[in-house]
Design an enzyme around this catalytic site. Structure first.
Site, PDB file in Angstrom:
ATOM      1  N   HIS A 198      39.400  35.836  39.210  1.00 28.78           N
ATOM      2  CA  HIS A 198      40.020  34.699  39.830  1.00 28.78           C
ATOM      3  C   HIS A 198      40.884  33.883  39.072  1.00 28.78           C
ATOM      4  O   HIS A 198      42.099  33.478  39.230  1.00 28.78           O
ATOM      5  CB  HIS A 198      39.256  33.622  40.624  1.00 28.78           C
ATOM      6  N   HIS A 202      45.277  34.042  39.088  1.00 23.61           N
ATOM      7  CA  HIS A 202      46.085  32.842  38.958  1.00 23.61           C
ATOM      8  C   HIS A 202      47.082  32.880  37.614  1.00 23.61           C
ATOM      9  O   HIS A 202      47.915  32.177  37.850  1.00 23.61           O
ATOM     10  CB  HIS A 202      45.348  31.415  39.392  1.00 23.61           C
ATOM     11  N   HIS A 224      43.425  36.246  48.782  1.00 20.01           N
ATOM     12  CA  HIS A 224      42.063  35.291  48.888  1.00 20.01           C
ATOM     13  C   HIS A 224      41.451  35.785  50.284  1.00 20.01           C
ATOM     14  O   HIS A 224      40.316  35.687  50.501  1.00 20.01           O
ATOM     15  CB  HIS A 224      42.857  34.147  48.829  1.00 20.01           C
ATOM     16  N   GLU A 342      50.622  27.344  49.460  1.00 23.55           N
ATOM     17  CA  GLU A 342      49.917  27.359  48.322  1.00 23.55           C
ATOM     18  C   GLU A 342      49.799  25.947  47.683  1.00 23.55           C
ATOM     19  O   GLU A 342      48.858  25.508  47.113  1.00 23.55           O
ATOM     20  CB  GLU A 342      50.030  28.565  47.283  1.00 23.55           C
ATOM     21  N   HIS A 358      47.395  23.501  49.919  1.00 26.07           N
ATOM     22  CA  HIS A 358      46.061  24.127  49.271  1.00 26.07           C
ATOM     23  C   HIS A 358      45.778  23.624  48.176  1.00 26.07           C
ATOM     24  O   HIS A 358      44.746  23.249  47.733  1.00 26.07           O
ATOM     25  CB  HIS A 358      46.350  25.821  49.394  1.00 26.07           C
ATOM     26  N   HIS A 362      42.263  21.398  47.154  1.00 28.67           N
ATOM     27  CA  HIS A 362      41.472  21.876  45.961  1.00 28.67           C
ATOM     28  C   HIS A 362      41.335  20.382  45.242  1.00 28.67           C
ATOM     29  O   HIS A 362      40.099  20.058  44.811  1.00 28.67           O
ATOM     30  CB  HIS A 362      42.203  22.784  44.897  1.00 28.67           C
ATOM     31  N   HIS A 398      38.915  28.108  51.524  1.00 27.82           N
ATOM     32  CA  HIS A 398      39.837  29.334  51.768  1.00 27.82           C
ATOM     33  C   HIS A 398      39.595  29.986  53.080  1.00 27.82           C
ATOM     34  O   HIS A 398      40.682  30.632  53.601  1.00 27.82           O
ATOM     35  CB  HIS A 398      39.683  30.228  50.414  1.00 27.82           C
TER      36      HIS A 398
HETATM   37 CU1  CUO Z   1      42.652  31.101  44.066  1.00 23.99          CU
HETATM   38 CU2  CUO Z   1      42.618  28.347  46.172  1.00 23.99          CU
HETATM   39  O1  CUO Z   1      43.732  29.546  45.265  1.00 23.99           O
HETATM   40  O2  CUO Z   1      41.562  29.193  44.576  1.00 23.99           O
END
Ligand code: CUO
Length: 680
Positions: A198, A202, A224, A342, A358, A362, A398
């Site tokens: 992960h 990113h 995701h 996002e 998004h 977080h 998610h």
């Molecule tokens: Cu990978 Cu929310 O985009 O964690």
């Protein structure tokens, strides 16, 4: 090259050399830099040089050292961009190493590793340099600090002549008890490989970085979505219901999370969340962010849903941006939606209006324990892609994000029979074999060793080993028998997906219920000769996995030759861990289904520019560096849309109804979990 690798070691130690006179080496441009690992000798800090002048670093220093760096926070993204830009401007490997060595003691440690990794992926002369595993760079992001401290004390106590190595063992039952049902999947959520994946994902699909990545918004959706599908498979394996989306932000979040991990080497803990914590309006002033109310998140969500149901977005000029996945040029709707949701401020059609949903979800959840900094507590693990998948709330968030994408996907026309079929190809037989067993696969536990002493200074002359226990599976082969009924060879794409056969209530699922549980296992091209063809494909070649992430020791033994172009490039770590290719299954065996589909490569292929470097692994999740995504179909095809009405008319529709087409076949199989060390 060696010194570049050394910059990844011990991020929380100053850049040091063991002997005072070695610091002179840094002042001589023509000499290679030697950044030596710190032994037990006293460390000497390097003199600062003018080119480490903070003015070259832009806002990179706004992220305090020793605290968390979060790519979900826009000011931190800006800092990352400024540091990456400064690194990108260096000329050649030596210049980068020298500059980076000086910056290392100035900027936030996680940000430094992020930017260094970024530049290695994007600087042409560094293309065949591989990144060391994040587990070795930041052991404290993977293992509770008490284990690390214990070994640190042991290392100090040790006699210099002591032969046995210090080994820190860390297994799936260390961080939680069996009291809460959610902890049954802790071994999976806290898997090192998945969290490393992960982080890398990113890194290769960053937002607001002036990078053109083909179908970035769409792959944000797909990768995701697939993680959620796999999480659900895992939950069903341990008798939990499928994950529920977090969509009501006004009621408490039932599941808390206590990572027991630390942000830095001095014991600063990640924020924790008690059970039944409310989300709160964001009121901290230590991140350079404006206050943000939950109401705002709700407004952004309803604007996005309006856009989805209206079929278009509006840009600041009032122009209409249609959202459709049936496009012959420009971006697919799902791609635009991904960038907006996002969100990527540079690519969203109207960032002010559709917001930063998004990312700020977080952030708000990461700060639900201390939304106004009253307690001076650190960000929760949800704020860092390297740790966020440990927390159960990640999947609930998610799942909500995915639901917005699915709302969009349901507005799209269903695939036609023509989209789904391939004339001239008949699948006769499919099976999987593993250790001479047919359609019976096995999972269990394995361990992997890392050197924790690469990332943390244990003041030990010998390596300190970190031994991590993880789920694993016995490798297997797919066998596919296909007939090409036409007289000429044909290039085809083979697509393989896995899903549980039954839902949480033990019932077989209609197509629409099973649709979003299908997890991609493999996708590859094959040339079919006229007549019968036997295809054998190893599970190790999966289109989603990265077989291994490299330890420092692996990389020490395969030094990079600067300037040479690698023919194949594996993105240095992006990719689902091979050891999690299969869900756990049950000790008594659990029923799964494999779905095989053959499509015409003529329709799937994408014209690539000459010299596009192929990502050796995990193309489906990580794409191809500097090139187009190599499959023209919408990601998730054929499960991303509703079924064709002709199939629906036939009555209760299950995925098996798709398998009535000649180019599609399904096969039942059993996955058995041996609660023991796996013999491969
Ligand atoms: Cu990978 Cu929310 O985009 O964690």
């Amino acid at each position: 090259a060696q010194s570049l690798l050394s910059l990844f070691e011990k991020p929380y130690s100053e850049v040091t050399t063991p002997r005072a006179n070695e610091s002179i080496v840094f002042a001589l441009e023509e000499r290679p830099v030697v950044v030596t690992r710190v032994g037990t000798r006293p460390a000497i800090t390097l003199p600062k040089r003018p080119d480490a002048d903070p003015s070259r670093l832009g806002t990179a220093t706004v992220v305090p050292r020793g605290s968390a760096f979060s790519f979900f926070v826009s000011t931190h993204r800006r800092a990352a961009k400024d540091l990456c830009d400064a690194f990108m401007k260096t000329t050649g490997v030596q210049d980068l190493v020298q500059f980076a060595a000086r910056v290392k003691g100035v900027v936030n440690e996680s940000l430094f590793i992020y930017a260094l990794s970024f530049v290695i992926l994007h600087k042409k002369e560094l293309r065949n340099f591989r990144l060391p595993s994040l587990v070795e760079v930041f052991p404290q992001k993977f293992v509770p600090v008490e284990h690390l401290i214990k070994s640190q004390q042991e290392a100090v106590r040790r006699d210099e002549n002591e032969e046995t190595q210090i080994v820190i063992e860390h297994g799936p039952d260390f961080s939680s008890s069996a009291i809460k049902p959610e902890h049954r999947v802790a071994y999976w959520r806290e898997d090192y490989g998945m969290n490393v994946h992960h982080w890398h994902w990113h890194l290769v699909y960053p937002i607001e970085m002036d990078l053109i990545r083909d179908r970035k918004g769409e792959i944000f959706f797909y990768m995701h979505q697939q993680m959620i599908a796999r999480y659900d498979m895992e939950r069903l394996s341990v008798g939990l219901r499928r994950v529920e989306k977090l969509e009501n932000w006004r009621i408490p979040i039932p599941d808390g999370y206590f990572s027991k991990l630390t942000v830095n080497n001095s014991g600063r803990a990640w924020g924790t969340r008690q059970d039944n914590t409310y989300l709160k309006d964001f009121r901290r002033n230590d991140f350079g962010l404006q206050p943000l109310d939950i109401t705002e998140l709700e407004v952004w969500r309803s604007r996005l849903l309006d856009a989805i149901h209206q079929g278009y977005m509006k840009n600041p000029n009032g122009d209409t941006i249609p959202l459709s996945d049936d496009v012959t040029s420009g971006k697919r709707g799902v791609d635009i939606l991904g960038d907006t949701l996002e969100a990527d401020a540079d690519l969203s059609p109207h960032y002010q209006f559709y917001g930063d949903l998004h990312n700020m979800c977080h952030v708000l959840i990461s700060f639900s324990h201390d939304n106004d900094n009253a307690h001076k507590e650190e960000l929760g693990v949800l704020g860092d892609p390297a740790t966020s998948m440990r927390d159960p709330v990640f999947y609930r968030l998610h799942k909500f994000i995915d639901d917005v994408f699915q709302a969009y996907k349901l507005t799209q026309r269903p695939y036609t029979m023509e989209d789904l079929s391939m004339p001239g190809v008949v699948m006769n037989q499919v099976s999987v074999t593993s250790k001479r067993e047919i359609n019976k696969l096995t999972t269990g536990w394995s361990t992997r060793d890392f050197e924790a002493s690469r990332g943390i200074d244990f003041s030990s002359p010998k390596p300190v080993i970190l031994r991590l226990t993880h789920l694993d599976s016995v490798p297997f082969n797919y066998h596919i028998e296909v007939t090409n009924t036409e007289p000429n060879p044909k290039v085809v794409t083979v697509r393989i997906f896995l899903a549980p056969k039954h839902n949480g209530s033990g019932a077989e699922m209609p197509f629409m219920e099973q649709r979003i549980l299908w997890a991609e296992m493999d996708k590859f091209n094959h040339t079919l000769n006229p007549g019968k063809n036997q295809i054998v494909r190893s599970s190790k070649d999966s289109s989603i996995t990265n077989p291994t992430d490299f330890t420092f020791r692996d990389l020490d033994s395969r030094p990079m030759t600067p300037g040479t172009e690698a023919t194949e490039f594996d993105f240095c770590g992006c990719g689902w861990p091979q050891h999690l290719l299969l869900p756990r299954g049950k000790p008594e065996g659990m029923a799964y289904q494999l779905f095989y589909m053959i499509t015409d490569f003529e329709k799937d292929k994408v014209e690539q520019a000459q010299g596009a470097r192929s990502c050796a692994n995990a193309v489906s999740f990580c794409g191809v560096l500097d090139a187009k995504f190599p499959d023209s179909r919408p990601m998730g095809f054929p499960f991303d849309r509703r079924p064709p009405p002709v199939l629906l008319d036939a009555g209760v529709l299950t995925t098996a109804d798709y398998a009535r087409l000649d180019n599609i076949m399904m096969q039942d199989l059993t996955i058995t979990f041996l609660a023991d060390k796996l013999v491969k």
